[in-house]
Design a protein around this motif. Structure first.
Motif, PDB file in Angstrom:
ATOM      1  N   ALA A  66      36.769  87.578  37.421  1.00  0.00           N
ATOM      2  CA  ALA A  66      35.396  88.049  37.204  1.00  0.00           C
ATOM      3  C   ALA A  66      35.386  89.493  36.732  1.00  0.00           C
ATOM      4  CB  ALA A  66      34.581  87.896  38.490  1.00  0.00           C
ATOM      5  N   GLY A  91      34.258  81.735  43.497  1.00  0.00           N
ATOM      6  CA  GLY A  91      34.626  82.524  44.671  1.00  0.00           C
ATOM      7  C   GLY A  91      33.758  82.205  45.872  1.00  0.00           C
ATOM      8  N   LEU A  92      32.453  81.994  45.638  1.00  0.00           N
ATOM      9  CA  LEU A  92      31.561  81.605  46.730  1.00  0.00           C
ATOM     10  C   LEU A  92      31.956  80.245  47.288  1.00  0.00           C
ATOM     11  CD1 LEU A  92      28.993  81.932  48.458  1.00  0.00           C
ATOM     12  CD2 LEU A  92      27.691  80.966  46.539  1.00  0.00           C
ATOM     13  N   PRO A 116      37.970  86.797  41.978  1.00  0.00           N
ATOM     14  CA  PRO A 116      37.300  88.075  41.687  1.00  0.00           C
ATOM     15  C   PRO A 116      38.029  88.894  40.636  1.00  0.00           C
ATOM     16  CG  PRO A 116      38.324  88.124  43.857  1.00  0.00           C
ATOM     17  CD  PRO A 116      38.364  86.703  43.393  1.00  0.00           C
ATOM     18  N   SER A 132      29.866  92.394  48.848  1.00  0.00           N
ATOM     19  CA  SER A 132      31.206  92.150  49.366  1.00  0.00           C
ATOM     20  C   SER A 132      31.468  92.948  50.638  1.00  0.00           C
ATOM     21  CB  SER A 132      32.246  92.501  48.299  1.00  0.00           C
ATOM     22  OG  SER A 132      32.071  91.712  47.139  1.00  0.00           O
ATOM     23  N   PHE A 138      27.514  93.682  43.435  1.00  0.00           N
ATOM     24  CA  PHE A 138      28.643  92.845  43.846  1.00  0.00           C
ATOM     25  C   PHE A 138      29.480  93.549  44.911  1.00  0.00           C
ATOM     26  CE2 PHE A 138      33.011  91.335  43.391  1.00  0.00           C
ATOM     27  CZ  PHE A 138      32.829  89.960  43.500  1.00  0.00           C
ATOM     28  N   MET A 172      31.824  85.804  34.124  1.00  0.00           N
ATOM     29  CA  MET A 172      31.538  86.502  35.376  1.00  0.00           C
ATOM     30  C   MET A 172      30.801  85.597  36.351  1.00  0.00           C
ATOM     31  SD  MET A 172      30.355  90.279  34.027  1.00  0.00           S
ATOM     32  CE  MET A 172      29.844  90.755  35.684  1.00  0.00           C
ATOM     33  N   THR A 178      20.878  90.031  47.987  1.00  0.00           N
ATOM     34  CA  THR A 178      21.389  88.972  47.126  1.00  0.00           C
ATOM     35  C   THR A 178      20.327  88.497  46.132  1.00  0.00           C
ATOM     36  OG1 THR A 178      20.850  87.277  48.793  1.00  0.00           O
ATOM     37  CG2 THR A 178      23.090  88.189  48.814  1.00  0.00           C
ATOM     38  N   THR A 188      32.511  84.134  39.851  1.00  0.00           N
ATOM     39  CA  THR A 188      31.839  84.535  41.091  1.00  0.00           C
ATOM     40  C   THR A 188      31.377  83.312  41.865  1.00  0.00           C
ATOM     41  OG1 THR A 188      31.093  86.592  40.047  1.00  0.00           O
ATOM     42  CG2 THR A 188      29.962  85.902  42.054  1.00  0.00           C
ATOM     43  N   TYR A 189      30.846  82.329  41.156  1.00  0.00           N
ATOM     44  CA  TYR A 189      30.415  81.077  41.790  1.00  0.00           C
ATOM     45  C   TYR A 189      31.596  80.361  42.437  1.00  0.00           C
ATOM     46  CZ  TYR A 189      28.754  76.223  42.046  1.00  0.00           C
ATOM     47  OH  TYR A 189      28.438  74.951  42.459  1.00  0.00           O
TER      48      TYR A 189
END
Length: 333
Positions: free
Chosen positions: A238, A271-272, A235, A210, A206, A264, A163, A268-269
């Motif tokens: 993204a 999604g986290l 996602p 995942s 990514f 993007m 990461t 993605t943020y």
């Protein structure tokens, strides 16, 4: 109900501060990561001049987010600091080295190569540490009775290394698209050339993260796969931004690649956040478990509601004043 509302408001404020820091400080960290690969010293001048007027203001969001966490969610500090002390120290040390390099590189001729290295390594270390901290958050922490019981290096695992490298790659992509927007000539042409390769690397990381996540945190996997949810929109958006970025680079668009890269990062943020919500100290403690007293939250909220509009206005004004292209041989210094 009041306690619930205040905690939710603070979670939104801190979440907003975090993503503002990531997208605004991300591109100048990305330029530092790309620094040693620039075609010549004139290109490095353009790269640094493109962010020199704004880089320190970008870090205001880091201060705002950190102070908000301390006041509104003290449990986060009491767990995260002992768990991530070394990672946070490396991040701050990297930011300091980068900041010093900004000021001294322009004034030093004989030792400029050393300040180039300080700018590069400071940016790379700070970006890696931030990514590793995100990975540690995905993994979760060893917490018993609201106290961290793990070791000082538990945050550093193969997953968090991935990461960390992934965020470095993402920041480099953000820096390359920023350079497309702000430069011209051979500097812009170089940024166009490296952007597709960086995009491919970001997508590869990514996918790897995942696929690895279910093995380090099955709860995240169940959140996404137990049943069909709207969470999958994030996602997908993204990925749509990644396609938009690729096409914009092929068309030699100047502004769209940077906007697509921001998209993007934002999706993605989100999604986290959706993967963990409402947990703020994984694996089990929610924003309400970690919250301070309602009186403390309300007192701090009054001040923050005044500060955020001022910071936004100052940021917008700064970017407006220093809009336009940065040319070779010119700078604000």
């Amino acid at each position: 109900m009041e306690f619930l509302d205040l905690s939710m408001i603070w979670a939104v404020i801190i979440g907003f501060g975090v993503i503002m820091y990531v997208i605004m400080d991300g591109f100048d960290l990305g330029l530092g990561i790309l620094y040693p690969f620039a075609p010549d010293e004139a290109s490095r001048d353009v790269m640094m001049n493109s962010v020199a007027p704004v880089w320190d203001g970008n870090e205001t969001w880091l201060v705002l987010g950190g102070a908000g966490l301390l006041g509104a969610f003290p449990l986060v500090y009491s767990v995260f600091l002992p768990a991530l002390y070394i990672g946070v120290f490396l991040m701050l040390a990297g930011l300091i080295f980068r900041g010093v390099a900004f000021e001294f590189r322009f004034k030093s001729r004989r030792n400029r190569h050393w300040w180039n290295r300080a700018f590069c390594w400071g940016s790379a270390v700070a970006a890696f540490a931030q990514g590793a901290v995100v990975g540690a958050y995905i993994q979760g922490f060893a917490v018993e009775d609201f106290v961290y019981v793990g070791g000082a290096l538990d945050w550093l695992t193969p997953f968090t290394v991935l990461t960390g490298l992934g965020l470095m790659t993402g920041y480099a992509l953000l820096g390359a698209t920023w350079l497309i927007l702000k430069s011209e000539g051979h500097v812009q042409a170089w940024a166009y050339r490296i952007t597709p390769a960086l995009l491919a690397a970001v997508l590869a990381v990514f996918v790897a993260i995942s696929l690895w996540t279910p093995f380090v945190n099955p709860a995240v996997w169940s959140r996404w796969f137990d049943h069909i949810q709207l969470i999958w929109v994030l996602p997908a958006l993204a990925l749509a931004c990644a396609v938009w970025l690729w096409r914009a680079v092929r068309r030699r668009s100047e502004g769209q690649p940077f906007i697509a890269t921001l998209g993007m990062f934002i999706f993605t943020y989100l999604g986290l956040v959706a993967s963990k919500w409402p947990v703020i100290v994984p694996p089990d403690y929610t924003i309400w478990d970690a919250a301070s007293a309602p009186e403390s939250q309300l007192f701090l909220l009054i001040g923050v509601l005044f500060v955020i509009p001022i910071v936004l206005a100052y940021t917008a004004w700064t970017y407006w004043v220093f809009r336009g292209k940065v040319k070779v041989g010119e700078g604000y210094h």
